[in-house]
Design a protein around this motif. Structure first.
Motif, PDB file in Angstrom:
ATOM      1  N   VAL A  50      47.003 -41.649 -17.222  1.00 40.84           N
ATOM      2  CA  VAL A  50      45.682 -42.057 -17.699  1.00 40.84           C
ATOM      3  C   VAL A  50      45.929 -42.958 -18.908  1.00 40.84           C
ATOM      4  CG1 VAL A  50      45.378 -39.936 -19.109  1.00 40.84           C
ATOM      5  CG2 VAL A  50      43.374 -41.168 -18.280  1.00 40.84           C
ATOM      6  N   PHE A  51      45.210 -44.072 -18.986  1.00 44.84           N
ATOM      7  CA  PHE A  51      45.572 -45.054 -20.010  1.00 44.84           C
ATOM      8  C   PHE A  51      44.392 -45.929 -20.429  1.00 44.84           C
ATOM      9  CE2 PHE A  51      45.679 -48.880 -17.305  1.00 44.84           C
ATOM     10  CZ  PHE A  51      45.806 -48.334 -16.031  1.00 44.84           C
ATOM     11  N   THR A  52      44.614 -46.629 -21.530  1.00 45.14           N
ATOM     12  CA  THR A  52      43.661 -47.606 -22.050  1.00 45.14           C
ATOM     13  C   THR A  52      44.402 -48.907 -22.312  1.00 45.14           C
ATOM     14  OG1 THR A  52      42.346 -45.852 -23.042  1.00 45.14           O
ATOM     15  CG2 THR A  52      42.005 -48.061 -23.906  1.00 45.14           C
ATOM     16  N   GLN A  76      38.544 -44.149 -15.287  1.00 48.95           N
ATOM     17  CA  GLN A  76      38.296 -42.848 -15.912  1.00 48.95           C
ATOM     18  C   GLN A  76      36.850 -42.839 -16.407  1.00 48.95           C
ATOM     19  OE1 GLN A  76      37.843 -39.494 -17.532  1.00 48.95           O
ATOM     20  NE2 GLN A  76      37.788 -41.061 -19.147  1.00 48.95           N
ATOM     21  N   VAL A  77      36.059 -41.862 -15.955  1.00 50.07           N
ATOM     22  CA  VAL A  77      34.615 -41.891 -16.223  1.00 50.07           C
ATOM     23  C   VAL A  77      34.092 -40.695 -17.021  1.00 50.07           C
ATOM     24  CG1 VAL A  77      34.113 -43.349 -14.223  1.00 50.07           C
ATOM     25  CG2 VAL A  77      34.116 -40.842 -13.943  1.00 50.07           C
ATOM     26  N   SER A  78      34.964 -39.767 -17.392  1.00 45.29           N
ATOM     27  CA  SER A  78      34.468 -38.635 -18.190  1.00 45.29           C
ATOM     28  C   SER A  78      34.246 -39.063 -19.640  1.00 45.29           C
ATOM     29  CB  SER A  78      35.458 -37.469 -18.163  1.00 45.29           C
ATOM     30  OG  SER A  78      35.029 -36.472 -19.079  1.00 45.29           O
ATOM     31  N   PRO A  79      33.085 -38.703 -20.221  1.00 51.53           N
ATOM     32  CA  PRO A  79      32.860 -38.988 -21.642  1.00 51.53           C
ATOM     33  C   PRO A  79      33.635 -38.028 -22.551  1.00 51.53           C
ATOM     34  CG  PRO A  79      30.984 -37.819 -20.720  1.00 51.53           C
ATOM     35  CD  PRO A  79      31.926 -38.070 -19.575  1.00 51.53           C
ATOM     36  N   LYS A  80      34.342 -37.062 -21.964  1.00 54.36           N
ATOM     37  CA  LYS A  80      35.041 -36.045 -22.772  1.00 54.36           C
ATOM     38  C   LYS A  80      36.441 -36.478 -23.196  1.00 54.36           C
ATOM     39  CE  LYS A  80      32.299 -32.333 -20.743  1.00 54.36           C
ATOM     40  NZ  LYS A  80      32.312 -31.133 -19.900  1.00 54.36           N
ATOM     41  N   ASP A  87      38.761 -40.453 -24.133  1.00 52.68           N
ATOM     42  CA  ASP A  87      38.492 -41.880 -24.368  1.00 52.68           C
ATOM     43  C   ASP A  87      39.464 -42.808 -23.633  1.00 52.68           C
ATOM     44  OD1 ASP A  87      40.693 -41.377 -25.880  1.00 52.68           O
ATOM     45  OD2 ASP A  87      39.875 -42.148 -27.762  1.00 52.68           O
ATOM     46  N   TYR A  88      40.083 -42.316 -22.561  1.00 52.71           N
ATOM     47  CA  TYR A  88      40.902 -43.184 -21.708  1.00 52.71           C
ATOM     48  C   TYR A  88      39.993 -43.946 -20.741  1.00 52.71           C
ATOM     49  CZ  TYR A  88      44.983 -40.535 -23.298  1.00 52.71           C
ATOM     50  OH  TYR A  88      45.971 -39.948 -24.060  1.00 52.71           O
ATOM     51  N   ALA A  89      40.471 -45.114 -20.296  1.00 49.38           N
ATOM     52  CA  ALA A  89      39.628 -46.001 -19.480  1.00 49.38           C
ATOM     53  C   ALA A  89      40.025 -46.063 -18.003  1.00 49.38           C
ATOM     54  CB  ALA A  89      39.668 -47.410 -20.060  1.00 49.38           C
ATOM     55  N   PHE A  90      41.328 -45.900 -17.720  1.00 43.88           N
ATOM     56  CA  PHE A  90      41.820 -46.090 -16.351  1.00 43.88           C
ATOM     57  C   PHE A  90      42.852 -45.033 -15.994  1.00 43.88           C
ATOM     58  CE2 PHE A  90      40.699 -50.383 -17.866  1.00 43.88           C
ATOM     59  CZ  PHE A  90      39.758 -50.722 -16.904  1.00 43.88           C
ATOM     60  N   GLY A  91      43.216 -45.013 -14.740  1.00 48.64           N
ATOM     61  CA  GLY A  91      44.308 -44.153 -14.299  1.00 48.64           C
ATOM     62  C   GLY A  91      45.002 -44.732 -13.096  1.00 48.64           C
ATOM     63  N   ILE A  98      39.558 -34.929 -17.158  1.00 50.15           N
ATOM     64  CA  ILE A  98      39.724 -36.329 -16.785  1.00 50.15           C
ATOM     65  C   ILE A  98      39.026 -36.534 -15.449  1.00 50.15           C
ATOM     66  CG2 ILE A  98      41.362 -38.171 -16.216  1.00 50.15           C
ATOM     67  CD1 ILE A  98      43.474 -36.692 -17.902  1.00 50.15           C
ATOM     68  N   ASP A  99      38.089 -37.457 -15.400  1.00 47.00           N
ATOM     69  CA  ASP A  99      37.346 -37.711 -14.158  1.00 47.00           C
ATOM     70  C   ASP A  99      37.601 -39.142 -13.698  1.00 47.00           C
ATOM     71  OD1 ASP A  99      36.327 -35.177 -14.468  1.00 47.00           O
ATOM     72  OD2 ASP A  99      34.347 -35.841 -15.093  1.00 47.00           O
ATOM     73  N   TYR A 100      37.754 -39.299 -12.404  1.00 47.70           N
ATOM     74  CA  TYR A 100      38.107 -40.604 -11.869  1.00 47.70           C
ATOM     75  C   TYR A 100      37.171 -41.035 -10.742  1.00 47.70           C
ATOM     76  CZ  TYR A 100      42.827 -40.375 -14.009  1.00 47.70           C
ATOM     77  OH  TYR A 100      43.899 -40.321 -14.873  1.00 47.70           O
ATOM     78  N   ILE A 101      36.952 -42.329 -10.671  1.00 49.27           N
ATOM     79  CA  ILE A 101      36.424 -42.935  -9.445  1.00 49.27           C
ATOM     80  C   ILE A 101      37.430 -43.996  -9.018  1.00 49.27           C
ATOM     81  CG2 ILE A 101      33.993 -42.474  -9.948  1.00 49.27           C
ATOM     82  CD1 ILE A 101      33.687 -45.367 -10.866  1.00 49.27           C
ATOM     83  N   LEU A 102      37.465 -44.297  -7.744  1.00 46.21           N
ATOM     84  CA  LEU A 102      38.398 -45.303  -7.245  1.00 46.21           C
ATOM     85  C   LEU A 102      37.982 -46.691  -7.743  1.00 46.21           C
ATOM     86  CD1 LEU A 102      38.814 -44.063  -3.559  1.00 46.21           C
ATOM     87  CD2 LEU A 102      40.557 -43.979  -5.352  1.00 46.21           C
ATOM     88  N   LEU A 103      38.952 -47.487  -8.136  1.00 47.09           N
ATOM     89  CA  LEU A 103      38.669 -48.869  -8.501  1.00 47.09           C
ATOM     90  C   LEU A 103      38.591 -49.706  -7.229  1.00 47.09           C
ATOM     91  CD1 LEU A 103      40.782 -49.829 -11.635  1.00 47.09           C
ATOM     92  CD2 LEU A 103      38.320 -49.917 -11.403  1.00 47.09           C
TER      93      LEU A 103
END
Lengths: 96, 96
Positions: A7-9, A43-47, A49-53, B91-96
């Motif tokens: 998981v990364f930013t 990455q979509v959880s507001p819990k 602050d990472y942006a992608f995975g 950590i929550d994900y959606i597919l890009l």
């Protein structure tokens, strides 16, 4: 099966061309023969602050090791990851 | 599709009966109708200090919301998660 996730930013601005390019170019990792089920994720959880995975699976530790030492991976880490990623955490899983 | 994951560490000793019981009892979450692809995972990367993970998928946000407010989930969080988990990150994900 070992599921390798990171998981990364990025340092790039949200929605920028540089961001788009990084995520597109990361698909080069799928050329490494032992990589299975490669996914690019938002990455979509507001819990946190990472942006992608990224998520990928390996058949076993040997397949994972082959990925780690593969020139495509080594080059991507040196040329892109280390310069464009601001923060990351690796999480690897096996099924219980 | 939204993939909800949580990486966590238990207060219980590694290999203890209390650890085994927590991981077994967590299967109650699979009774919630909107939960798909529930997985119990062992975290194996030496690059972080979490011990376990759960992963599940929801068809959409409404399915995720239904999970969050479902009595089985609410009870599990109150009676088990809050008393037996020492550290976690969602950590929550959606597919890009």
């Amino acid at each position: 099966m070992i599921r390798h996730t990171v998981v990364f930013t990025l340092k790039h601005a949200q929605g920028s061309e540089a961001e788009r390019k990084f995520l597109e170019d990361a698909l080069v990792l799928t050329r490494i023969p032992t990589v299975e089920k490669f996914e690019r994720l938002k990455q979509v959880s507001p819990k946190n602050d990472y942006a992608f995975g990224f998520s990928m699976e390996f058949a076993d530790q040997a397949a994972y090791d082959a990925y780690n030492t593969h020139p495509i991976h080594v080059d991507f880490v040196r040329d892109r990851w280390q310069t464009e990623v601001s923060k990351f955490m690796e999480i690897d899983y096996i099924l219980l």
